[in-house]
Design a protein around this motif. Sequence first.
Motif, mmCIF file in Angstrom:
data_model
loop_
_atom_site.group_PDB
_atom_site.id
_atom_site.type_symbol
_atom_site.label_atom_id
_atom_site.label_comp_id
_atom_site.label_asym_id
_atom_site.label_seq_id
_atom_site.Cartn_x
_atom_site.Cartn_y
_atom_site.Cartn_z
ATOM 1 N N ALA A 56 6.915 2.912 12.849
ATOM 2 C CA ALA A 56 7.116 3.962 11.848
ATOM 3 C C ALA A 56 5.881 4.022 10.946
ATOM 4 C CB ALA A 56 8.374 3.689 11.031
ATOM 5 N N PRO A 57 4.871 4.801 11.310
ATOM 6 C CA PRO A 57 3.631 4.843 10.521
ATOM 7 C C PRO A 57 3.844 5.227 9.062
ATOM 8 C CG PRO A 57 3.329 5.937 12.642
ATOM 9 C CD PRO A 57 4.796 5.670 12.502
ATOM 10 N N VAL A 60 4.037 2.287 6.716
ATOM 11 C CA VAL A 60 2.741 1.689 6.408
ATOM 12 C C VAL A 60 1.957 2.581 5.447
ATOM 13 C CG1 VAL A 60 0.578 0.815 7.361
ATOM 14 C CG2 VAL A 60 2.705 0.555 8.653
ATOM 15 N N THR A 61 1.975 3.882 5.693
ATOM 16 C CA THR A 61 1.253 4.823 4.836
ATOM 17 C C THR A 61 1.722 4.716 3.391
ATOM 18 O OG1 THR A 61 0.923 6.372 6.672
ATOM 19 C CG2 THR A 61 0.717 7.249 4.447
ATOM 20 N N ALA A 62 3.028 4.635 3.191
ATOM 21 C CA ALA A 62 3.565 4.515 1.835
ATOM 22 C C ALA A 62 3.079 3.230 1.169
ATOM 23 C CB ALA A 62 5.091 4.551 1.879
ATOM 24 N N GLY A 63 3.003 2.156 1.940
ATOM 25 C CA GLY A 63 2.564 0.880 1.385
ATOM 26 C C GLY A 63 1.079 0.829 1.078
ATOM 27 N N LEU A 64 0.298 1.714 1.677
ATOM 28 C CA LEU A 64 -1.152 1.720 1.449
ATOM 29 C C LEU A 64 -1.537 2.383 0.131
ATOM 30 C CD1 LEU A 64 -2.417 2.553 5.046
ATOM 31 C CD2 LEU A 64 -2.630 0.379 3.833
ATOM 32 N N GLN A 65 -0.579 3.004 -0.520
ATOM 33 C CA GLN A 65 -0.748 3.520 -1.879
ATOM 34 C C GLN A 65 -1.956 4.447 -2.026
ATOM 35 O OE1 GLN A 65 -0.741 0.084 -4.456
ATOM 36 N NE2 GLN A 65 1.377 -0.423 -4.013
ATOM 37 N N VAL A 111 -4.244 -0.671 11.962
ATOM 38 C CA VAL A 111 -2.889 -1.215 11.895
ATOM 39 C C VAL A 111 -2.182 -0.841 13.190
ATOM 40 C CG1 VAL A 111 -0.684 -1.150 10.685
ATOM 41 C CG2 VAL A 111 -2.819 -1.099 9.379
ATOM 42 N N ALA A 112 -1.897 -1.839 14.008
ATOM 43 C CA ALA A 112 -1.367 -1.608 15.353
ATOM 44 C C ALA A 112 0.012 -2.230 15.498
ATOM 45 C CB ALA A 112 -2.321 -2.206 16.392
ATOM 46 N N ASP A 113 0.915 -1.508 16.153
ATOM 47 C CA ASP A 113 2.280 -2.023 16.293
ATOM 48 C C ASP A 113 2.342 -3.308 17.112
ATOM 49 O OD1 ASP A 113 1.579 -0.721 18.633
ATOM 50 O OD2 ASP A 113 3.354 0.563 18.714
ATOM 51 N N GLY A 114 1.561 -3.395 18.192
ATOM 52 C CA GLY A 114 1.572 -4.605 19.018
ATOM 53 C C GLY A 114 2.960 -4.917 19.531
ATOM 54 N N LEU A 115 3.335 -6.179 19.448
ATOM 55 C CA LEU A 115 4.623 -6.622 19.974
ATOM 56 C C LEU A 115 5.660 -6.873 18.889
ATOM 57 C CD1 LEU A 115 3.347 -8.969 22.800
ATOM 58 C CD2 LEU A 115 4.554 -6.803 23.083
ATOM 59 N N SER A 116 5.363 -6.425 17.660
ATOM 60 C CA SER A 116 6.362 -6.540 16.596
ATOM 61 C C SER A 116 6.092 -5.490 15.526
ATOM 62 C CB SER A 116 6.351 -7.940 15.964
ATOM 63 O OG SER A 116 7.254 -7.993 14.864
ATOM 64 N N ALA A 119 6.781 -6.787 11.961
ATOM 65 C CA ALA A 119 5.706 -7.495 11.266
ATOM 66 C C ALA A 119 4.761 -6.520 10.589
ATOM 67 C CB ALA A 119 4.947 -8.374 12.254
ATOM 68 N N VAL A 120 4.438 -5.446 11.288
ATOM 69 C CA VAL A 120 3.518 -4.451 10.743
ATOM 70 C C VAL A 120 4.140 -3.728 9.552
ATOM 71 C CG1 VAL A 120 2.296 -2.316 11.266
ATOM 72 C CG2 VAL A 120 2.346 -4.158 12.947
ATOM 73 N N HIS A 121 5.395 -3.336 9.679
ATOM 74 C CA HIS A 121 6.069 -2.636 8.586
ATOM 75 C C HIS A 121 6.124 -3.499 7.326
ATOM 76 C CE1 HIS A 121 8.405 -0.181 11.825
ATOM 77 N NE2 HIS A 121 7.172 0.255 11.655
ATOM 78 N N GLU A 122 6.333 -4.792 7.487
ATOM 79 C CA GLU A 122 6.528 -5.671 6.334
ATOM 80 C C GLU A 122 5.221 -6.182 5.741
ATOM 81 O OE1 GLU A 122 9.271 -8.809 7.226
ATOM 82 O OE2 GLU A 122 10.836 -7.441 7.917
#
Length: 252
Positions: A56-57, A60-65, A111-116, A119-122
């Motif tokens: 869910a990009p 991440v976008t929201a967290g990058l402020q 920022v890559a989703d990879g296998l989790s 992890a990326v979202h958090e």
Amino acid sequence: MTETAVRNDELWPLLRRHTQARIGLGRAGSGLPTRHRLGLQAAHAAARDAVHSPFAPDIVTAGLQGLPTVRVRSAAGDRLTYLQRPDLGRRLDPVDRAHLPAGDWDVVFVVADGLSSRAVHEHAAPMVRATAARLPDRRIAPVVLAEQARVALGDDIASAMGTPMVVVLIGERPGMSAADSLGAYLTYRPVPGVTTDADRNCLSNIRPPRGLAYETAAGKLADLMGRARELGRTGVDLKDETDHHMVTDQAL
């Protein structure tokens, strides 16, 4: 109860405080106690969910402020293809590659989703912010959010954007003790299809509070980036010396 049994009952809880490994679980007949068996099943389910949950990009976008972002996909068109064809996860979708911006930047964060995806979202956005704050003199490219991505996709992205350095923040393969572990891979002057893992530096298990803290990881990563530019390369020739400096400073 024997004296040995008493000592073991006291020892195992003490040891378990210092590791997430499953040690001293005991047994019920020939199997594990029910609570530990259920714990293993829950951990396995969490690992499967981490692998298959969609990226869910927007999170991440929201967290990058407010940091600018660009979205891309790999040549793996869906999750099943991604899991079965690792090679496609290392190459950009041709259409997305053509639309990547090029500029006079020093580094690009991917920022890559990879296998989790979990992890990326958090952890990805706080890690980008913490690292960027330590690079006030660097020209940082828009953050690239990459779907169905492997680590080497960063090589293709850096090549397309003309940046000499790439940091790939990616969800690591989940295990039975961690389904939310983020890895950071630093590569200097990558060449798509030629650069190997020996040419990268990796920081693993970024996931506070049980793993590496953001500030600690960002400090290590910023130090590696600075020395990589001086040395002209990353990988096996570039060592993380931040812990050594810390010990030396404390000794003084």
